[in-house]
Structure formats: C-alpha cells, structure tokens
Design an enzyme around this catalytic site. Sequence first.
Site: not given
Length: 212
Positions: A13, A89, A123, A154, A165
């Site tokens: 996204k 969300r 990531r 992160r 998540r």
Amino acid sequence: MNIILLGAPGAGKGTQATKISDKYGMPHISTGDIFRENIKNQTEIGMLAKSYIDKGQLVPDEVTCKIVEERLSRDDCREKGYLLDGFPRTLAQAEALDKITKIDAVVNIDIDFSLLMNRLCGRRVCRDCGESYHVSMLQGATTCARCGGELYTRKDDNPETVQSRLAVYTEQTAPLIDYYTKKGLILNFTGTDDPPAVLFGEITAELDKLAR
Ligand code: AMP
C-alpha cells in the site's frame, strides 16, 4: 478523486500510495505515518498510539477517526482529493468516514499471506522520505538510494508483531472488502513479487478512467 487503499500489512500500500499521489497530485494520508510522526515527537497521541502499535493492535477508533477528520479538513484535500493509506481499518472507521466525506474508489490489493512475513521482517524504511526496501536487495547499503536518509527496521516488523497484525487485518479490516463491494466502489488487484511498477500500471489504468 477521493481514494482508499486497502490491503494487508506488507501488501504494498505504502509503495503504491507514494506513486499514485505523485501521479495525480493528491495528498497521501497514511495514519501509520501520522502515528509514527507523533511517536517521534513524543506527543500525547504518539505515546498512546505506541502502546498499541508495538503490540500489533489497532489504535482505538475514536483517536484514529479524530486525526483523519482533522487531516481531511485541510485545504490540500479539497483541491484534487486525497489518498487514504491504512484508513479505514475497521467497520466503525468506515462508517465514520462515510459521515464526513464521499469516497470515489477503493483500491484493494489482495495478496497471498505466505509472501508477507518475509516481506515485512526484511523491510527497511527510510527515516526521511519513507521509501521502503527489502534487505535482500540492499547489498549491505544502510542509506536510502532516493534521498540518502538512514534506513531502519520498523519496531512492529518482527515475526511476533507481524502475526498479530495479520490476525487483526483478517478479523477487523478484511470485512471492509465486502462493505465497499456492496457500495460498488471496489477495484480489485493482486499483489505479487513483481516490481511495484507492474501493479502501479494496473491500478492507474483503472484510476485514469475515473479521473476523466
Ligand atoms: P501501517 O503503517 O499502516 O502499517 O500502520 C502501523 C500501525 O499503526 C498499525 O499496525 C496500527 O497499530 C496503527 N494504525 C495505523 N492505521 C490505523 C487505523 N486506521 N486504525 C487503527 N490503528 C491504525
């Protein structure tokens, strides 16, 4: 155009949002980025959000909706519309959004969950411009190829938090696909390991039709 980007964490996204907002000149509004900025500045909202984000849980609707309502009221959202990344969300957030604005399209990136753990745990994100990379492509580089900023991992990109998540996405966010399908707003795409430009081409081919 007022657009929502929907998809599981790691679906791409953020990467697509940057490209779409550049192409159509619309602000890219990421609730995750807003929370991270607040955490960095140690604001009250930041401290509250951190306690949820670190556990892979959602920040309460009330807090999140207030932030988005304030952001959407700014002048830049009136010019060419906006792109919402990571909001709504939950169904409650989607209903709250319906009360304050009109959405033109919901871009849904559907992706095989087996790709996501490796994507998220590998990531690396630029502290300055937010560009993201996969560690396997960096060849040891620790700075951003785009702006030279420092790359970091992160805190919520670790296996345990990612599990949580993804579970939260399945339980609370995935029902929004049905919600927006019923409203006739969904545009469905499949996320893959192809270069992001491929998906971007598919998405913009559809958005160009709406922009006309
Ligand atoms: P993201 O950068 O979109 O992956 O968001 C990072 C984290 O911020 C999420 O895992 C949530 O804890 C929080 N967050 C972002 N957007 C929302 C939202 N719309 N509602 C609740 N929490 C959110």
